[in-house]
Design an enzyme around this catalytic site. Structure first.
Site, PDB file in Angstrom:
ATOM      1  N   SER A   1       0.805  -1.226   0.000  1.00  0.00           N
ATOM      2  CA  SER A   1       0.000   0.000   0.000  1.00  0.00           C
ATOM      3  C   SER A   1       0.833   1.269   0.000  1.00  0.00           C
ATOM      4  O   SER A   1       0.278   2.368  -0.035  1.00  0.00           O
ATOM      5  CB  SER A   1      -0.938   0.011   1.212  1.00  0.00           C
ATOM      6  OG  SER A   1      -0.203   0.025   2.421  1.00  0.00           O
TER       7      SER A   1
ATOM      8  N   THR B   1       1.787   7.138   0.230  1.00  0.00           N
ATOM      9  CA  THR B   1       0.959   6.001  -0.163  1.00  0.00           C
ATOM     10  C   THR B   1       1.119   5.699  -1.646  1.00  0.00           C
ATOM     11  O   THR B   1       1.513   6.566  -2.431  1.00  0.00           O
ATOM     12  CB  THR B   1      -0.521   6.288   0.139  1.00  0.00           C
ATOM     13  OG1 THR B   1      -1.307   5.132  -0.122  1.00  0.00           O
ATOM     14  CG2 THR B   1      -1.045   7.433  -0.717  1.00  0.00           C
TER      15      THR B   1
ATOM     16  N   THR C   1      -5.853   7.696   7.496  1.00  0.00           N
ATOM     17  CA  THR C   1      -5.602   6.529   6.670  1.00  0.00           C
ATOM     18  C   THR C   1      -6.933   5.907   6.289  1.00  0.00           C
ATOM     19  O   THR C   1      -7.942   6.111   6.967  1.00  0.00           O
ATOM     20  CB  THR C   1      -4.731   5.504   7.423  1.00  0.00           C
ATOM     21  OG1 THR C   1      -4.410   4.413   6.556  1.00  0.00           O
ATOM     22  CG2 THR C   1      -5.437   4.961   8.646  1.00  0.00           C
TER      23      THR C   1
END
Length: 328
Positions: A86, A207, A240
């Site tokens: 991720s 990310t 997140t």
């Protein structure tokens, strides 16, 4: 997929880096029992991968006193973690089979920088810092961000999927359907916020975004006020999870403003989750989002939509991985 979402119950040996074992808090400590605790310095980051990231950040902070370098170097660990799907170039690609990256960094004085939809850059967080320190802008995206990276001497990596990402992509192509599944590596990030002994604050967020997203999609992580916000007068927050749901409420900015109005970090995180649920009610069963916050006094909070959000905490008495509270 990795089972890194499982709550880790570490032994005393895993925390011996900071202080003798007898002074180290247990990892099984719940978020509820942590209310009212204050720590300076303090580093928090999202998910299990926050532990090695915090290890590096803490080391940099102790050796240099440089809070911005600490939050940059910390998340760089995750950007290089080949087991993580991720974050970083090894992350799951978009539906065209291309990994594209987002990152942001911010200081408590309002200085900030971000990059989005970046290709071939191993450390987008470092590129975001260059945007903050070396340009008059806040955000660079796409080809412009890549050109800036080349101009600043960043090596361009070969655009080849990691073995795990390639296998997942080939499996996805069989049906080519996009459906988020909470608490797995198709919509996570690492967000890190830190408070120095002098009361200054900084944060970082990086990310590879949603797995199999539309080419060009950008999530909350590089958007100042959504995935990250830092203000020395108040505190810091990071987010997140499913970026679209976080953008809709300007989640991190909302939390800092709630703290400005007198809410504790925990209360502010819980209110942000309530608002996120209200704005995404139709699809909320398929959405995970979590928030971390620190105020200038060293109090902290964490809360998520669904069960399963973990966060790493490093402070002078030790380090541990905690399970955040959740709404649903």
């Amino acid at each position: 997929m990795s089972n890194r979402r499982t709550f880790l119950k570490k032994t005393l040996a895993s925390t011996s880096l900071l202080l003798p074992a007898g002074l180290i808090p247990a990892c099984s400590q719940s978020q509820d029992t942590a209310q009212g605790e204050k720590f300076k310095p303090l580093i928090l980051s999202t998910w299990d991968h926050g532990m090695p990231a915090n290890d590096r950040a803490w080391k940099v902070l102790m050796e240099t006193g440089d809070l911005v370098s600490a939050v940059e170097e910390g998340v760089k660990v995750t950007e290089l973690d080949m087991e993580n799907l991720s974050v970083g170039l090894q992350g799951l690609p978009d539906r065209e089979g291309i990994p594209t990256l987002d990152a942001s960094i911010m200081k408590g004085d309002g200085s900030c920088g971000s990059v989005a939809f970046v290709r071939q850059v191993r450390h987008p967080i470092s590129l975001a810092r260059r945007v903050m320190e070396e340009t008059p802008h806040v955000m660079l995206v796409g080809e412009g961000a890549r050109q800036f990276a080349i101009a600043r001497g960043f090596p361009m990596e070969e655009e080849v999927l990691s073995p795990k990402a390639e296998a997942a992509y080939q499996e996805w192509k069989v049906e080519s359907q996009y459906k988020p599944i909470i608490n797995i590596e198709n919509h996570d990030t690492i967000g890190m916020i830190a408070l120095g002994a002098d009361g200054k604050l900084a944060g970082s967020c990086t990310t590879s975004g949603l797995a199999f997203k539309m080419h060009g999609r950008v999530g909350d992580s590089p958007i100042i006020g959504a995935g990250l916000y830092v203000d020395d007068e108040v505190g810091a927050a990071t987010a997140t999870g499913l970026g679209e749901s976080i953008i809709r409420i300007c989640g991190s900015f909302l939390i800092v403003e709630l703290m400005r109005q007198g809410r504790s970090p925990q209360e502010a995180c819980e209110e942000a989750v309530r608002r996120l649920i209200a704005k995404n009610a139709k699809d909320i069963k398929d959405i995970q989002a979590g928030f971390l916050a620190i105020n200038k006094d060293g109090e902290y909070g964490a809360f998520a939509v669904q069960k399963g959000f973990t966060f790493a905490r490093h402070q002078s008495q030790g380090k541990d991985l905690l399970q955040a509270g959740y709404k649903m």
